[in-house]
Scaffold this active site. Structure first.
Site, PDB file in Angstrom:
ATOM      1  N   ASN A  40       0.884  -1.174   0.000  1.00  0.00           N
ATOM      2  CA  ASN A  40       0.000   0.000   0.000  1.00  0.00           C
ATOM      3  C   ASN A  40       0.920   1.223   0.000  1.00  0.00           C
ATOM      4  O   ASN A  40       2.098   1.107   0.365  1.00  0.00           O
ATOM      5  CB  ASN A  40      -0.976  -0.042   1.196  1.00  0.00           C
ATOM      6  N   ASP A  84       3.194  -8.565   8.556  1.00  0.00           N
ATOM      7  CA  ASP A  84       1.903  -7.868   8.685  1.00  0.00           C
ATOM      8  C   ASP A  84       0.893  -8.637   9.530  1.00  0.00           C
ATOM      9  O   ASP A  84      -0.254  -8.197   9.676  1.00  0.00           O
ATOM     10  CB  ASP A  84       1.288  -7.634   7.292  1.00  0.00           C
ATOM     11  N   ASN A  90      -7.595  -8.470   9.535  1.00  0.00           N
ATOM     12  CA  ASN A  90      -7.679  -8.737   8.087  1.00  0.00           C
ATOM     13  C   ASN A  90      -7.856 -10.185   7.648  1.00  0.00           C
ATOM     14  O   ASN A  90      -8.227 -10.437   6.509  1.00  0.00           O
ATOM     15  CB  ASN A  90      -6.424  -8.192   7.394  1.00  0.00           C
ATOM     16  N   ARG A 166      -8.733  -4.369  -2.254  1.00  0.00           N
ATOM     17  CA  ARG A 166      -8.373  -5.638  -1.624  1.00  0.00           C
ATOM     18  C   ARG A 166      -9.481  -6.687  -1.685  1.00  0.00           C
ATOM     19  O   ARG A 166      -9.204  -7.876  -1.553  1.00  0.00           O
ATOM     20  CB  ARG A 166      -7.997  -5.404  -0.158  1.00  0.00           C
ATOM     21  N   HIS A 195      -8.393   0.042   2.350  1.00  0.00           N
ATOM     22  CA  HIS A 195      -9.350  -0.802   3.084  1.00  0.00           C
ATOM     23  C   HIS A 195     -10.475   0.113   3.571  1.00  0.00           C
ATOM     24  O   HIS A 195     -10.212   1.273   3.944  1.00  0.00           O
ATOM     25  CB  HIS A 195      -8.707  -1.397   4.350  1.00  0.00           C
ATOM     26  N   ASP A 197     -11.766   0.156   6.413  1.00  0.00           N
ATOM     27  CA  ASP A 197     -11.519   0.611   7.786  1.00  0.00           C
ATOM     28  C   ASP A 197     -10.527   1.768   7.870  1.00  0.00           C
ATOM     29  O   ASP A 197     -10.191   2.225   8.960  1.00  0.00           O
ATOM     30  CB  ASP A 197     -11.086  -0.563   8.687  1.00  0.00           C
ATOM     31  N   ALA A 285       3.247   0.917   8.217  1.00  0.00           N
ATOM     32  CA  ALA A 285       2.773  -0.230   7.424  1.00  0.00           C
ATOM     33  C   ALA A 285       1.382   0.020   6.859  1.00  0.00           C
ATOM     34  O   ALA A 285       0.832  -0.819   6.144  1.00  0.00           O
ATOM     35  CB  ALA A 285       2.761  -1.492   8.287  1.00  0.00           C
ATOM     36  N   CYS A 291      -7.037  -1.889  12.848  1.00  0.00           N
ATOM     37  CA  CYS A 291      -6.570  -3.136  12.223  1.00  0.00           C
ATOM     38  C   CYS A 291      -5.578  -3.896  13.077  1.00  0.00           C
ATOM     39  O   CYS A 291      -5.201  -5.009  12.734  1.00  0.00           O
ATOM     40  CB  CYS A 291      -6.056  -2.909  10.816  1.00  0.00           C
TER      41      CYS A 291
HETATM   42  N1  ARG Z   1       0.531  -3.598   5.595  1.00  0.00           N
HETATM   43  C1  ARG Z   1      -0.793  -4.101   5.761  1.00  0.00           C
HETATM   44  C2  ARG Z   1      -1.465  -4.236   4.409  1.00  0.00           C
HETATM   45  O1  ARG Z   1      -1.248  -3.407   3.569  1.00  0.00           O
HETATM   46  C3  ARG Z   1      -1.567  -3.217   6.681  1.00  0.00           C
HETATM   47  C4  ARG Z   1      -2.935  -3.688   6.968  1.00  0.00           C
HETATM   48  C5  ARG Z   1      -3.693  -2.745   7.831  1.00  0.00           C
HETATM   49  N2  ARG Z   1      -4.995  -3.199   7.996  1.00  0.00           N
HETATM   50  C6  ARG Z   1      -6.133  -2.521   7.794  1.00  0.00           C
HETATM   51  N3  ARG Z   1      -7.224  -3.147   8.037  1.00  0.00           N
HETATM   52  N4  ARG Z   1      -6.170  -1.330   7.334  1.00  0.00           N
HETATM   53  O2  ARG Z   1      -2.164  -5.178   4.155  1.00  0.00           O
END
Ligand code: ARG
Length: 297
Positions: A40, A84, A90, A166, A195, A197, A285, A291
């Site tokens: 991401n 991660d 997730n 995603r 995402h 969220d 990240a 998350c």
């Molecule tokens: N580095 C992870 C990804 O890109 C971070 C996930 C964070 N999760 C979230 N639900 N926003 O998948």
């Protein structure tokens, strides 16, 4: 059934059966947390920059906050080679079956190859504890990232579903069918908000934090139709400090990244109690409080 715009709605929120809030929270230790690849945009300049001991301190503060709020906190161990995995919102979508009272999870299909091996650990965690562990049918195409893109409406059997980066829209059709719930489908078009969220945070039955720039007009209208109060988060707080990746476990406290000052002021004005946490190592990240945990029944 899938709903994309207010005109699609053939029911009112009050018609959806009530659903208790989940009382259990799962956290996954950050022993192996790092930024080793970029899936991401937030990760792009961060490879190798994580301060591991600071990340552990920040994670412990998140855990202590949930403990202090009286939630039933469970922890799973992170695994080597899965940096991660600590983002445990997730890999699954937990549910409560209203007919038989059975508790279960639907397993994700991670979009990035780098994250696929995380899912079996969570399948094991839940099956060992007697949960129904369900997979999407082979007939359904596309990836699915659990509570990153599927959010329960607080207190009601209704799901908010994100797609675009995603999770595939067909997955939301399948979830609606499997769980017997309407899904409010929201398209994501800005990659910083990859995402759901990251741009929508349901706080209680009436209220949500929203980053309106992340949604289409139909999406924004649908959100406003079902939440009486929408708190609009400034774009910079949403994009850089993940203000919408907050979490309200009880309808009162809102765990949120430190420094989201405008959002925090609005939360207080709305009668909520913000609890500021520093998740800066995890922001590298592309994740914050929401998350870093998974709520389940
Ligand atoms: N580095 C992870 C990804 O890109 C971070 C996930 C964070 N999760 C979230 N639900 N926003 O998948």
């Amino acid at each position: 059934m899938i709903y994309r715009r207010p005109a699609d709605l053939d029911f009112a929120l009050a018609d959806c059966p009530r659903q208790e809030r989940p009382g259990k929270v799962l956290l996954t230790t950050p022993d192996y947390f790092d930024v080793e690849y970029a899936i991401n945009p937030h990760m792009e300049d961060q490879i190798g920059t994580v301060d591991k001991s600071e990340a552990l301190r920040q994670w412990q503060a998140v855990r202590e906050t949930y403990d202090a709020l009286g939630l039933d906190v469970h922890t799973a161990d992170g695994a080597a080679g899965l940096p991660d995995m600590t983002f445990c919102a997730n890999q699954t979508l937990p549910y409560l079956d209203p007919q038989e009272g059975r508790r279960g999870v639907v397993l994700s299909r991670m979009r990035a190859e780098e994250r696929r091996e995380e899912v079996p650990y969570f399948a094991g965690f839940f099956s060992e504890r007697g949960y129904d562990v369900r997979e999407l049918s082979d007939q359904v195409d596309g990836s699915f990232e659990g509570m990153g893109d599927a959010l329960w409406h607080p207190g009601r059997r209704l799901l908010w579903g994100g797609h675009g980066f995603r999770t595939a829209p067909a997955v939301h059709d399948a979830l609606s069918e499997m769980l017997g719930v309407p899904v409010m489908l929201l398209e994501l078009a800005d990659e910083d908000f990859y995402h759901l969220d990251t741009c929508l945070c349901p706080l209680d039955e009436q209220t949500a934090l929203v980053s309106p720039g992340a949604f289409s007009d139909n999406g924004n209208a649908l959100i406003r139709q079902l939440f009486d109060n929408t708190i609009e988060v400034p774009a910079i707080e949403a994009r850089e400090s993940f203000a919408c990746n907050a979490h309200c476990p009880d309808g009162e406290h809102v765990l949120i990244q430190r420094g989201c000052d405008v959002t925090i002021e609005q939360l207080e004005a709305g009668g909520f109690t913000p609890v500021e946490l520093d998740t800066s190592e995890f922001l590298k990240a592309g994740g914050s409080v929401f998350c870093m945990k998974l709520m389940f029944w």
